[in-house]
Motif scaffolding. Sequence first.
Motif, mmCIF file in Angstrom:
data_model
loop_
_atom_site.group_PDB
_atom_site.id
_atom_site.type_symbol
_atom_site.label_atom_id
_atom_site.label_comp_id
_atom_site.label_asym_id
_atom_site.label_seq_id
_atom_site.Cartn_x
_atom_site.Cartn_y
_atom_site.Cartn_z
ATOM 1 N N GLY A 1 0.793 -1.300 -0.065
ATOM 2 C CA GLY A 1 0.027 0.092 0.170
ATOM 3 C C GLY A 1 0.841 1.220 0.048
ATOM 4 O O GLY A 1 1.727 1.252 0.843
ATOM 5 N N THR B 1 1.335 5.651 -2.076
ATOM 6 C CA THR B 1 0.491 6.560 -2.946
ATOM 7 C C THR B 1 1.410 6.750 -4.238
ATOM 8 O O THR B 1 2.256 6.026 -4.331
ATOM 9 C CB THR B 1 0.730 8.146 -2.191
ATOM 10 O OG1 THR B 1 2.044 8.276 -1.833
ATOM 11 C CG2 THR B 1 -0.008 7.880 -0.746
ATOM 12 N N THR B 2 0.772 7.414 -4.932
ATOM 13 C CA THR B 2 1.380 7.547 -6.301
ATOM 14 C C THR B 2 2.579 8.140 -6.453
ATOM 15 O O THR B 2 3.347 8.330 -7.320
ATOM 16 C CB THR B 2 0.134 8.298 -7.257
ATOM 17 O OG1 THR B 2 -0.173 9.399 -6.858
ATOM 18 C CG2 THR B 2 -0.647 7.359 -7.815
ATOM 19 N N GLU C 1 -5.746 5.434 -8.506
ATOM 20 C CA GLU C 1 -6.115 6.975 -7.921
ATOM 21 C C GLU C 1 -5.803 6.798 -6.502
ATOM 22 O O GLU C 1 -6.440 6.057 -5.843
ATOM 23 C CB GLU C 1 -7.547 7.061 -8.316
ATOM 24 C CG GLU C 1 -7.886 8.414 -8.001
ATOM 25 C CD GLU C 1 -9.538 8.868 -8.231
ATOM 26 O OE1 GLU C 1 -10.097 9.650 -7.655
ATOM 27 O OE2 GLU C 1 -10.256 7.816 -9.056
ATOM 28 N N ASP C 2 -5.108 8.195 -6.139
ATOM 29 C CA ASP C 2 -5.131 8.047 -4.714
ATOM 30 C C ASP C 2 -6.233 8.342 -3.858
ATOM 31 O O ASP C 2 -6.970 9.226 -4.316
ATOM 32 C CB ASP C 2 -3.998 9.366 -4.317
ATOM 33 C CG ASP C 2 -2.567 8.972 -4.601
ATOM 34 O OD1 ASP C 2 -2.065 7.848 -4.389
ATOM 35 O OD2 ASP C 2 -1.809 9.914 -5.314
ATOM 36 N N PRO D 1 -3.620 1.656 -3.023
ATOM 37 C CA PRO D 1 -3.880 2.724 -2.409
ATOM 38 C C PRO D 1 -3.486 2.210 -0.609
ATOM 39 O O PRO D 1 -3.950 1.052 -0.620
ATOM 40 C CB PRO D 1 -5.028 3.433 -2.674
ATOM 41 C CG PRO D 1 -5.360 2.770 -3.820
ATOM 42 C CD PRO D 1 -4.889 1.506 -3.969
#
Length: 420
Positions: A121, A123-124, A148-149, A211
Amino acid sequence: MNFHQVQYTALLAWRSIRSRWVQSLATVLVVSMALALFVTVAVLGIGVRRGITEASDPFGTLVIGPKGDPQQLVLSTLLLNGDPLGTIDLEIYQQLEVDPRADLAIPLAMAENINGIRIIGTTTDFFRLQPSLVEASPFQIADGLYFEDIAFEGDQGGEQSHVEAVLGAFAAEELGLALGDEFVTAQGLTHVIVGILQPTNTVFDRAVFVPVIGVWAAQANSSSDSDSSEGTITNGTSGIGELTAVLVKPSGFAESNQIWQDFYLSDNMQAAFPGQELGKLLRTFRQLEDILNNVGLLAAVIAGLTIFLAIYSSTVAREQMIAVMRGVGAGRGVVLGMVLVEALIIALLGSILARALGYAAAWVLASALSTQNTIPIPVTYAFEIEWLLWLLPVGLGLLAGLIPALLTYRLNIIDKLFAS
Protein backbone atom coordinates in the motif's frame (compact mmCIF):
# COMPACT_ATOMS: atom_id res chain seq x y z
CA MET A 1 62.58 -21.34 -33.63
CA ASN A 2 61.10 -20.22 -36.92
CA PHE A 3 57.42 -20.35 -37.87
CA HIS A 4 57.66 -23.84 -39.42
CA GLN A 5 59.32 -25.22 -36.31
CA VAL A 6 56.64 -23.67 -34.11
CA GLN A 7 53.94 -25.14 -36.36
CA TYR A 8 55.62 -28.55 -36.27
CA THR A 9 55.98 -28.39 -32.48
CA ALA A 10 52.28 -27.55 -32.02
CA LEU A 11 51.30 -30.39 -34.36
CA LEU A 12 53.39 -32.87 -32.38
CA ALA A 13 51.79 -31.67 -29.13
CA TRP A 14 48.26 -32.04 -30.54
CA ARG A 15 49.02 -35.53 -31.85
CA SER A 16 50.34 -36.49 -28.43
CA ILE A 17 47.10 -35.28 -26.80
CA ARG A 18 44.97 -37.17 -29.33
CA SER A 19 46.96 -40.37 -28.84
CA ARG A 20 46.05 -40.29 -25.14
CA TRP A 21 42.58 -38.78 -25.53
CA VAL A 22 41.02 -40.48 -22.50
CA GLN A 23 43.73 -39.26 -20.14
CA SER A 24 43.80 -35.85 -21.82
CA LEU A 25 40.01 -35.47 -21.63
CA ALA A 26 39.99 -36.40 -17.95
CA THR A 27 42.69 -33.81 -17.27
CA VAL A 28 40.79 -31.13 -19.22
CA LEU A 29 37.63 -31.90 -17.20
CA VAL A 30 39.48 -31.64 -13.88
CA VAL A 31 41.00 -28.31 -14.94
CA SER A 32 37.66 -26.98 -16.20
CA MET A 33 35.77 -27.90 -13.01
CA ALA A 34 38.43 -26.31 -10.83
CA LEU A 35 38.41 -23.08 -12.84
CA ALA A 36 34.60 -23.19 -13.16
CA LEU A 37 34.34 -22.81 -9.38
CA PHE A 38 36.33 -19.59 -9.62
CA VAL A 39 34.19 -18.36 -12.54
CA THR A 40 30.91 -19.16 -10.74
CA VAL A 41 31.93 -17.37 -7.54
CA ALA A 42 33.25 -14.32 -9.41
CA VAL A 43 30.21 -13.98 -11.71
CA LEU A 44 27.75 -14.47 -8.84
CA GLY A 45 29.63 -11.94 -6.72
CA ILE A 46 29.47 -9.34 -9.48
CA GLY A 47 25.78 -10.13 -10.04
CA VAL A 48 24.82 -9.85 -6.37
CA ARG A 49 26.59 -6.51 -5.95
CA ARG A 50 25.08 -5.17 -9.17
CA GLY A 51 21.64 -6.52 -8.28
CA ILE A 52 21.56 -4.93 -4.84
CA THR A 53 22.90 -1.64 -6.18
CA GLU A 54 20.45 -1.47 -9.09
CA ALA A 55 17.53 -2.57 -6.92
CA SER A 56 18.15 0.28 -4.49
CA ASP A 57 19.07 2.90 -7.12
CA PRO A 58 15.69 4.71 -7.19
CA PHE A 59 15.74 5.16 -3.42
CA GLY A 60 18.05 8.00 -2.51
CA THR A 61 16.01 8.26 0.65
CA LEU A 62 15.85 7.77 4.37
CA VAL A 63 13.77 4.86 5.59
CA ILE A 64 11.68 5.63 8.68
CA GLY A 65 10.34 2.63 10.56
CA PRO A 66 9.99 0.85 13.90
CA LYS A 67 12.95 0.51 16.26
CA GLY A 68 15.07 -2.57 15.63
CA ASP A 69 17.77 -3.77 13.28
CA PRO A 70 18.27 -0.93 10.73
CA GLN A 71 19.61 -3.35 8.13
CA GLN A 72 16.48 -5.49 8.36
CA LEU A 73 14.37 -2.32 8.06
CA VAL A 74 16.12 -1.45 4.79
CA LEU A 75 16.07 -5.02 3.45
CA SER A 76 12.38 -5.60 4.19
CA THR A 77 11.39 -2.18 2.83
CA LEU A 78 13.55 -1.62 -0.24
CA LEU A 79 14.43 -5.19 -1.18
CA LEU A 80 11.28 -6.90 0.16
CA ASN A 81 13.56 -9.40 1.87
CA GLY A 82 12.27 -10.80 5.15
CA ASP A 83 9.42 -9.63 7.32
CA PRO A 84 9.01 -5.97 8.34
CA LEU A 85 10.04 -4.99 11.87
CA GLY A 86 6.52 -3.87 12.77
CA THR A 87 4.39 -0.80 12.21
CA ILE A 88 4.34 2.94 12.94
CA ASP A 89 1.44 5.38 13.22
CA LEU A 90 0.09 7.27 10.21
CA GLU A 91 0.80 10.54 12.03
CA ILE A 92 4.53 10.07 11.42
CA TYR A 93 3.95 10.20 7.67
CA GLN A 94 1.60 13.17 7.99
CA GLN A 95 4.24 15.11 9.93
CA LEU A 96 6.97 14.29 7.42
CA GLU A 97 4.70 15.15 4.49
CA VAL A 98 4.60 18.79 5.60
CA ASP A 99 8.17 18.90 6.97
CA PRO A 100 10.10 21.57 4.96
CA ARG A 101 13.23 19.45 5.24
CA ALA A 102 11.63 16.68 3.15
CA ASP A 103 11.06 17.05 -0.59
CA LEU A 104 9.04 13.86 -0.68
CA ALA A 105 7.47 11.53 1.89
CA ILE A 106 6.03 8.20 0.78
CA PRO A 107 4.00 5.90 3.02
CA LEU A 108 4.39 2.14 2.74
CA ALA A 109 1.93 -0.35 4.20
CA MET A 110 2.88 -3.96 3.61
CA ALA A 111 -0.08 -6.28 3.21
CA GLU A 112 -0.59 -9.99 2.74
CA ASN A 113 0.93 -11.50 -0.36
CA ILE A 114 -0.70 -13.43 -3.16
CA ASN A 115 1.17 -16.47 -4.47
CA GLY A 116 4.40 -15.04 -3.05
CA ILE A 117 3.89 -11.60 -4.63
CA ARG A 118 3.97 -8.85 -2.00
CA ILE A 119 1.06 -6.39 -1.88
CA ILE A 120 2.23 -2.87 -1.00
CA GLY A 121 0.00 0.00 0.00
CA THR A 122 1.41 3.40 -0.97
CA THR A 123 0.58 6.59 -2.85
CA THR A 124 1.34 7.54 -6.44
CA ASP A 125 4.31 9.52 -5.09
CA PHE A 126 6.11 6.19 -4.98
CA PHE A 127 6.14 6.11 -8.78
CA ARG A 128 7.97 9.47 -8.79
CA LEU A 129 11.10 7.98 -7.20
CA GLN A 130 14.13 8.32 -9.48
CA PRO A 131 17.83 7.44 -9.30
CA SER A 132 18.92 11.05 -9.89
CA LEU A 133 17.56 14.42 -10.89
CA VAL A 134 18.57 13.85 -14.52
CA GLU A 135 17.07 10.36 -14.80
CA ALA A 136 13.38 9.57 -15.11
CA SER A 137 11.65 7.35 -12.61
CA PRO A 138 11.89 3.65 -13.57
CA PHE A 139 8.28 3.12 -12.47
CA GLN A 140 6.64 3.87 -15.80
CA ILE A 141 3.28 2.49 -16.91
CA ALA A 142 3.45 -0.04 -19.74
CA ASP A 143 -0.31 -0.59 -19.96
CA GLY A 144 -3.23 1.23 -18.31
CA LEU A 145 -2.66 3.88 -15.65
CA TYR A 146 -1.72 4.39 -12.03
CA PHE A 147 -4.30 3.77 -9.31
CA GLU A 148 -6.19 6.78 -7.96
CA ASP A 149 -4.97 8.14 -4.62
CA ILE A 150 -7.56 8.03 -1.85
CA ALA A 151 -7.40 10.69 0.84
CA PHE A 152 -6.77 9.59 4.43
CA GLU A 153 -9.98 10.17 6.38
CA GLY A 154 -11.29 9.47 9.84
CA ASP A 155 -12.70 6.07 8.91
CA GLN A 156 -9.41 4.68 7.65
CA GLY A 157 -10.70 1.16 7.23
CA GLY A 158 -14.02 2.10 5.65
CA GLU A 159 -16.00 -0.16 3.39
CA GLN A 160 -14.40 -0.82 0.02
CA SER A 161 -16.12 -2.95 -2.61
CA HIS A 162 -12.90 -3.21 -4.59
CA VAL A 163 -9.37 -1.82 -4.69
CA GLU A 164 -7.44 -0.59 -7.72
CA ALA A 165 -4.09 -2.28 -8.19
CA VAL A 166 -0.96 -1.71 -10.31
CA LEU A 167 1.19 -4.74 -11.03
CA GLY A 168 4.94 -4.94 -11.47
CA ALA A 169 6.03 -6.44 -14.79
CA PHE A 170 7.02 -9.85 -13.40
CA ALA A 171 4.09 -9.95 -10.99
CA ALA A 172 1.66 -9.67 -13.92
CA GLU A 173 3.48 -12.47 -15.71
CA GLU A 174 3.69 -14.79 -12.69
CA LEU A 175 0.08 -14.23 -11.63
CA GLY A 176 -1.17 -14.48 -15.19
CA LEU A 177 -3.17 -11.26 -14.86
CA ALA A 178 -3.84 -8.56 -17.44
CA LEU A 179 -5.40 -5.12 -17.48
CA GLY A 180 -9.00 -5.26 -16.21
CA ASP A 181 -8.62 -8.65 -14.49
CA GLU A 182 -9.56 -9.14 -10.85
CA PHE A 183 -8.16 -11.18 -7.98
CA VAL A 184 -9.37 -11.79 -4.44
CA THR A 185 -7.01 -12.00 -1.46
CA ALA A 186 -7.35 -14.27 1.57
CA GLN A 187 -9.05 -11.44 3.39
CA GLY A 188 -11.83 -11.42 0.82
CA LEU A 189 -11.16 -8.06 -0.84
CA THR A 190 -11.43 -7.80 -4.62
CA HIS A 191 -8.59 -6.06 -6.49
CA VAL A 192 -9.00 -4.72 -10.02
CA ILE A 193 -5.91 -4.36 -12.24
CA VAL A 194 -5.80 -0.79 -13.60
CA GLY A 195 -2.15 -0.66 -14.65
CA ILE A 196 0.97 -2.72 -15.35
CA LEU A 197 4.45 -1.25 -14.97
CA GLN A 198 7.38 -1.54 -17.32
CA PRO A 199 10.26 -3.75 -16.08
CA THR A 200 12.39 -1.78 -13.61
CA ASN A 201 15.09 -4.34 -12.75
CA THR A 202 14.21 -3.92 -9.07
CA VAL A 203 12.48 -6.23 -6.60
CA PHE A 204 9.32 -4.21 -7.17
CA ASP A 205 8.88 -5.94 -10.51
CA ARG A 206 7.42 -8.69 -8.31
CA ALA A 207 5.00 -6.53 -6.35
CA VAL A 208 1.39 -5.39 -6.42
CA PHE A 209 0.76 -1.72 -5.61
CA VAL A 210 -2.51 -0.50 -4.11
CA PRO A 211 -3.57 2.68 -2.26
CA VAL A 212 -2.79 2.58 1.47
CA ILE A 213 -6.53 2.74 2.15
CA GLY A 214 -6.85 -0.53 0.24
CA VAL A 215 -4.55 -2.30 2.73
CA TRP A 216 -6.52 -0.96 5.65
CA ALA A 217 -9.79 -1.92 3.97
CA ALA A 218 -8.48 -5.47 3.69
CA GLN A 219 -7.76 -5.45 7.41
CA ALA A 220 -11.27 -4.16 8.13
CA ASN A 221 -12.63 -6.86 5.86
CA SER A 222 -10.58 -9.67 7.43
CA SER A 223 -13.40 -10.74 9.74
CA SER A 224 -15.76 -11.33 6.79
CA ASP A 225 -16.14 -14.78 5.28
CA SER A 226 -13.59 -15.53 2.52
CA ASP A 227 -13.36 -18.78 0.63
CA SER A 228 -10.45 -17.64 -1.55
CA SER A 229 -7.28 -19.68 -1.24
CA GLU A 230 -5.15 -17.44 -3.45
CA GLY A 231 -3.61 -15.29 -0.74
CA THR A 232 -1.39 -16.13 2.19
CA ILE A 233 -1.23 -13.81 5.19
CA THR A 234 2.30 -12.94 6.21
CA ASN A 235 3.96 -11.31 9.23
CA GLY A 236 4.41 -7.55 9.24
CA THR A 237 0.98 -6.77 7.83
CA SER A 238 0.00 -3.14 8.49
CA GLY A 239 -3.08 -2.66 10.64
CA ILE A 240 -5.75 0.01 10.19
CA GLY A 241 -4.17 3.47 10.54
CA GLU A 242 -0.66 1.97 10.57
CA LEU A 243 2.27 1.97 8.17
CA THR A 244 5.21 -0.36 7.75
CA ALA A 245 7.64 2.44 6.89
CA VAL A 246 7.94 5.89 5.35
CA LEU A 247 10.43 6.76 2.62
CA VAL A 248 11.73 10.30 2.92
CA LYS A 249 13.65 12.18 0.25
CA PRO A 250 15.42 14.98 2.16
CA SER A 251 15.93 18.35 0.52
CA GLY A 252 19.65 18.28 1.23
CA PHE A 253 22.53 16.59 3.04
CA ALA A 254 22.17 18.67 6.20
CA GLU A 255 18.41 18.10 6.28
CA SER A 256 18.98 14.37 5.86
CA ASN A 257 21.18 14.27 8.96
CA GLN A 258 18.73 16.41 10.92
CA ILE A 259 15.82 14.06 10.20
CA TRP A 260 17.99 11.04 11.04
CA GLN A 261 18.95 12.68 14.35
CA ASP A 262 15.30 13.33 15.23
CA PHE A 263 14.46 9.64 14.96
CA TYR A 264 17.75 8.50 16.49
CA LEU A 265 16.54 9.94 19.79
CA SER A 266 13.16 8.20 19.52
CA ASP A 267 12.32 5.25 21.78
CA ASN A 268 10.16 3.35 19.29
CA MET A 269 11.22 4.56 15.82
CA GLN A 270 14.38 4.95 13.76
CA ALA A 271 15.71 6.35 10.50
CA ALA A 272 18.13 4.34 8.39
CA PHE A 273 20.38 5.29 5.47
CA PRO A 274 19.92 2.59 2.80
CA GLY A 275 23.39 3.10 1.32
CA GLN A 276 25.03 2.65 4.71
CA GLU A 277 23.09 -0.50 5.60
CA LEU A 278 23.46 -2.07 2.16
CA GLY A 279 27.17 -1.24 2.29
CA LYS A 280 27.45 -3.32 5.48
CA LEU A 281 25.62 -6.16 3.74
CA LEU A 282 27.95 -5.99 0.73
CA ARG A 283 31.02 -5.99 2.98
CA THR A 284 29.77 -9.13 4.70
CA PHE A 285 29.12 -10.73 1.33
CA ARG A 286 32.55 -9.66 0.11
CA GLN A 287 34.19 -11.53 2.98
CA LEU A 288 32.32 -14.71 2.02
CA GLU A 289 33.22 -14.12 -1.62
CA ASP A 290 36.92 -13.79 -0.70
CA ILE A 291 36.80 -17.13 1.12
CA LEU A 292 35.17 -18.85 -1.86
CA ASN A 293 37.67 -17.21 -4.24
CA ASN A 294 40.53 -18.62 -2.17
CA VAL A 295 38.90 -22.05 -2.39
CA GLY A 296 38.68 -21.53 -6.15
CA LEU A 297 42.36 -20.61 -6.37
CA LEU A 298 43.25 -23.68 -4.31
CA ALA A 299 41.23 -25.76 -6.77
CA ALA A 300 43.20 -24.11 -9.60
CA VAL A 301 46.45 -25.18 -7.94
CA ILE A 302 45.10 -28.74 -7.74
CA ALA A 303 44.26 -28.46 -11.44
CA GLY A 304 47.85 -27.42 -12.13
CA LEU A 305 49.13 -30.46 -10.23
CA THR A 306 46.76 -32.64 -12.26
CA ILE A 307 48.24 -31.27 -15.50
CA PHE A 308 51.74 -31.83 -14.14
CA LEU A 309 51.04 -35.45 -13.23
CA ALA A 310 49.38 -36.15 -16.58
CA ILE A 311 52.22 -34.60 -18.63
CA TYR A 312 54.96 -36.05 -16.41
CA SER A 313 53.57 -39.60 -16.63
CA SER A 314 53.12 -39.35 -20.39
CA THR A 315 56.65 -37.94 -20.79
CA VAL A 316 58.19 -40.77 -18.79
CA ALA A 317 56.19 -43.29 -20.85
CA ARG A 318 57.44 -41.72 -24.10
CA GLU A 319 61.11 -41.35 -23.24
CA GLN A 320 62.23 -43.91 -25.81
CA MET A 321 60.05 -42.34 -28.53
CA ILE A 322 61.47 -38.93 -27.67
CA ALA A 323 64.96 -40.37 -27.89
CA VAL A 324 64.15 -41.66 -31.38
CA MET A 325 62.90 -38.19 -32.38
CA ARG A 326 66.12 -36.67 -31.12
CA GLY A 327 68.12 -39.36 -32.93
CA VAL A 328 66.53 -38.56 -36.31
CA GLY A 329 67.23 -34.85 -36.01
CA ALA A 330 64.57 -33.24 -33.82
CA GLY A 331 66.28 -30.53 -31.80
CA ARG A 332 66.05 -30.16 -28.04
CA GLY A 333 64.01 -27.00 -28.48
CA VAL A 334 61.37 -28.82 -30.54
CA VAL A 335 60.99 -31.61 -27.98
CA LEU A 336 60.95 -29.18 -25.05
CA GLY A 337 58.42 -27.00 -26.85
CA MET A 338 56.21 -30.00 -27.64
CA VAL A 339 55.80 -30.85 -23.95
CA LEU A 340 55.19 -27.24 -22.92
CA VAL A 341 52.64 -26.69 -25.71
CA GLU A 342 50.90 -29.94 -24.77
CA ALA A 343 50.45 -28.73 -21.19
CA LEU A 344 49.37 -25.30 -22.44
CA ILE A 345 46.73 -26.74 -24.79
CA ILE A 346 45.21 -28.85 -22.00
CA ALA A 347 45.09 -25.83 -19.68
CA LEU A 348 43.49 -23.58 -22.31
CA LEU A 349 40.89 -26.20 -23.27
CA GLY A 350 40.05 -26.52 -19.59
CA SER A 351 39.75 -22.74 -19.31
CA ILE A 352 37.35 -22.51 -22.26
CA LEU A 353 35.17 -25.31 -20.88
CA ALA A 354 35.34 -23.67 -17.44
CA ARG A 355 33.67 -20.56 -18.82
CA ALA A 356 30.70 -22.57 -20.10
CA LEU A 357 30.37 -24.56 -16.86
CA GLY A 358 30.94 -21.52 -14.62
CA TYR A 359 28.42 -19.25 -16.34
CA ALA A 360 25.84 -22.05 -16.51
CA ALA A 361 26.23 -22.77 -12.79
CA ALA A 362 26.08 -19.04 -11.97
CA TRP A 363 22.87 -18.66 -13.98
CA VAL A 364 21.20 -21.62 -12.21
CA LEU A 365 22.26 -20.40 -8.76
CA ALA A 366 21.28 -16.78 -9.53
CA SER A 367 17.83 -17.87 -10.67
CA ALA A 368 17.33 -19.92 -7.51
CA LEU A 369 18.61 -17.14 -5.22
CA SER A 370 16.53 -14.48 -6.99
CA THR A 371 13.38 -16.56 -6.55
CA GLN A 372 14.15 -17.28 -2.91
CA ASN A 373 15.28 -13.80 -1.86
CA THR A 374 13.43 -11.62 -4.45
CA ILE A 375 16.67 -9.71 -5.17
CA PRO A 376 17.46 -9.67 -8.92
CA ILE A 377 20.90 -11.16 -9.60
CA PRO A 378 21.89 -10.38 -13.20
CA VAL A 379 24.36 -12.81 -14.76
CA THR A 380 26.35 -10.91 -17.37
CA TYR A 381 29.68 -11.39 -19.10
CA ALA A 382 32.35 -10.61 -16.50
CA PHE A 383 34.99 -8.60 -18.35
CA GLU A 384 36.61 -7.90 -14.98
CA ILE A 385 37.88 -11.46 -14.60
CA GLU A 386 38.60 -12.22 -18.27
CA TRP A 387 42.30 -11.33 -18.02
CA LEU A 388 42.70 -13.73 -15.09
CA LEU A 389 40.89 -16.53 -16.98
CA TRP A 390 43.61 -16.31 -19.64
CA LEU A 391 46.58 -15.62 -17.37
CA LEU A 392 45.76 -18.33 -14.82
CA PRO A 393 45.56 -21.32 -17.22
CA VAL A 394 48.57 -20.13 -19.23
CA GLY A 395 50.59 -19.86 -16.02
CA LEU A 396 49.31 -23.22 -14.76
CA GLY A 397 50.06 -24.92 -18.07
CA LEU A 398 53.59 -23.54 -18.36
CA LEU A 399 54.46 -24.32 -14.73
CA ALA A 400 52.94 -27.81 -14.91
CA GLY A 401 54.80 -28.59 -18.14
CA LEU A 402 58.14 -27.09 -17.12
CA ILE A 403 59.59 -30.05 -15.19
CA PRO A 404 58.49 -32.69 -17.77
CA ALA A 405 59.85 -30.42 -20.53
CA LEU A 406 63.23 -30.10 -18.79
CA LEU A 407 63.22 -33.86 -18.34
CA THR A 408 63.02 -34.31 -22.12
CA TYR A 409 65.59 -31.57 -22.66
CA ARG A 410 68.16 -33.39 -20.52
CA LEU A 411 67.25 -36.84 -21.80
CA ASN A 412 70.26 -39.09 -22.49
CA ILE A 413 69.62 -40.33 -26.03
CA ILE A 414 72.21 -43.13 -25.97
CA ASP A 415 70.84 -44.67 -22.76
CA LYS A 416 67.27 -44.66 -24.02
CA LEU A 417 67.99 -45.90 -27.55
CA PHE A 418 70.04 -48.83 -26.36
CA ALA A 419 68.10 -49.60 -23.18
CA SER A 420 67.07 -53.24 -22.94
